[in-house]
Design an enzyme around this catalytic site. Sequence first.
Site, PDB file in Angstrom:
ATOM      1  N   GLU A 292      -8.449  -2.414  36.815  1.00  0.00           N
ATOM      2  CA  GLU A 292      -8.898  -3.116  35.596  1.00  0.00           C
ATOM      3  C   GLU A 292      -8.106  -2.696  34.369  1.00  0.00           C
ATOM      4  OE1 GLU A 292     -12.892  -1.745  35.212  1.00  0.00           O
ATOM      5  OE2 GLU A 292     -13.678  -3.123  36.698  1.00  0.00           O
ATOM      6  N   ARG A 295      -4.999  -1.928  28.303  1.00  0.00           N
ATOM      7  CA  ARG A 295      -3.882  -1.447  27.477  1.00  0.00           C
ATOM      8  C   ARG A 295      -2.510  -1.649  28.132  1.00  0.00           C
ATOM      9  NH1 ARG A 295      -4.772   2.939  24.132  1.00  0.00           N
ATOM     10  NH2 ARG A 295      -6.582   3.339  25.450  1.00  0.00           N
ATOM     11  N   ARG A 331      -7.089   2.703  15.434  1.00  0.00           N
ATOM     12  CA  ARG A 331      -6.805   3.787  16.394  1.00  0.00           C
ATOM     13  C   ARG A 331      -6.284   5.075  15.736  1.00  0.00           C
ATOM     14  NH1 ARG A 331      -3.744   3.743  20.124  1.00  0.00           N
ATOM     15  NH2 ARG A 331      -5.150   4.571  21.707  1.00  0.00           N
ATOM     16  N   TYR A 335      -8.972   7.908  16.461  1.00  0.00           N
ATOM     17  CA  TYR A 335      -8.624   8.855  17.537  1.00  0.00           C
ATOM     18  C   TYR A 335      -7.442   9.750  17.168  1.00  0.00           C
ATOM     19  CZ  TYR A 335     -10.804   4.943  20.110  1.00  0.00           C
ATOM     20  OH  TYR A 335     -11.606   3.928  20.531  1.00  0.00           O
ATOM     21  N   CYS A 362     -10.286   2.169   0.872  1.00  0.00           N
ATOM     22  CA  CYS A 362     -10.676   3.270  -0.023  1.00  0.00           C
ATOM     23  C   CYS A 362     -11.241   4.456   0.751  1.00  0.00           C
ATOM     24  CB  CYS A 362     -11.683   2.757  -1.035  1.00  0.00           C
ATOM     25  SG  CYS A 362     -10.931   1.546  -2.103  1.00  0.00           S
ATOM     26  N   GLU A 363     -10.463   4.999   1.624  1.00  0.00           N
ATOM     27  CA  GLU A 363     -10.833   6.224   2.349  1.00  0.00           C
ATOM     28  C   GLU A 363      -9.547   6.996   2.595  1.00  0.00           C
ATOM     29  OE1 GLU A 363     -13.540   6.258   5.555  1.00  0.00           O
ATOM     30  OE2 GLU A 363     -14.616   4.467   4.875  1.00  0.00           O
TER      31      GLU A 363
END
Length: 438
Positions: A292, A295, A331, A335, A362-363
Amino acid sequence: MDYEDWLKRKSLEYRNDILYFAEVNTIEIAEKFGTPIYVINEQMIRKKYKKLKKMLDSAYKKNRIYFAIKSNSNLSILKILNSEGSYYDCSSTGEIYTCFKAGIAPDRIIYTGNMFTDADFEFAVKNDVLVNLDSISQLKRLVKAYDKLGKEKGIVSFRINPEFGAGHHVHTITAGKELKFGILDNQVIEAYSKAIDEGGFKKFGIHQHIGSGIINPYDFEKAAEKFLSIIKNLTSTLNIDLEFIDFGGGLGIPYRPEEEPLDLKTYKEVVITKFKDLVGEGNVGTPYLIIEPGRYITAEASIILTQINTIKNNGHKLFAGVNTGFNTLIRPTMYGSYHHIILCNKNLRERSLKYDVTGPICESGDILGKNRELPELVEGDYLAILDAGAYGFTMSSVYNSRPRPAEILLNDGLTYKIRKEETYDDLLTHQFIPDHLM
Ligand code: LLP
């Protein structure tokens, strides 16, 4: 691997200092369609699918690839894979619905959810979609759905947690005693006995998925061995045959220039050969071999084009501020994932400098690439963020009220808009204002 070759494998190359993707000039795409934009290479999807299929065919003919649509659920991508003969792994009824909209038949879908609701089961049973259960407790409710809808029972399958997980990040490892997925070794006989005795099922499959983003093929080995020994015990104890044995996805891609692609030969050796040995022993029937991948098929098929609006030197470091951030590719923030970033126009840049490539959210975590060595950048330049085809758009958001960008498909040098950019009105369309606030 030589850097130019590494890029070439992803259908990227510089011609007269301009970046081409799938034979198309990236600056022309950016100027024609605007940025940010997801750009997808149809031939790469076909190529990666065919590569995997060839590997499977060379080992065991009765095989199927179930594309994990959570990695990329664009209808055109599903149709491309349909034309290649793909099957589909769905994790929600929304994904199943999407497959149907792409013209995919229910018998080409496996529904591997977790924490299923009764409504999930009813949707699957009503639409003749195979369900892969994630807990013994779900069996009764699945049977209830069959009874309620008066449908004949098909195959039942359980997801096994073989306890040996792997993945690029702790949040993408899906096997291990502490994790919510699947059933453990000691519950397998009970699960299938109940499926036979209480559920009345007569056909069975079995599944595992140990994690995502695995680039070292040996990381699959222990889990495969454990899975196969569980299967051997199951089929001999209950005297049943299996319609399929599904090893899940997880096959990684080389995100970094120093990384080599996943070695499929070794994957075949450590997973498929052992599967074949078990089938050869004659106690499991003649199951389909299933994998399956998500990616592996879609990641390298897409880049995001973005434009630099601000070059900031705060006296301590340089920031290249671009017009997209973790709203289109979460991502790196979620991560700490590496996505290679390159300049679309290398003209006249003599020196290279180190930049944090940052988005407009805004982070402070809105960093697409940290300390990246790039040719000297100027405001207005275009950058390509690579390998955005898996878990890019599907994990995007409209945080900070930024509408999602369009998606463009490239094929044979031509461009096709396969998703329209969202508008501000799209962001507001489902809201209602109660009368007392009008
Ligand atoms: N099958 C099942 C049951 C899965 O849960 C998954 C992924 C796949 C197949 C496909 O895995 P792949 O071949 O794409 O590795 N958002 C994370 C990845 C989460 C994957 C979740 N399950 C990321 O961006 O890395």
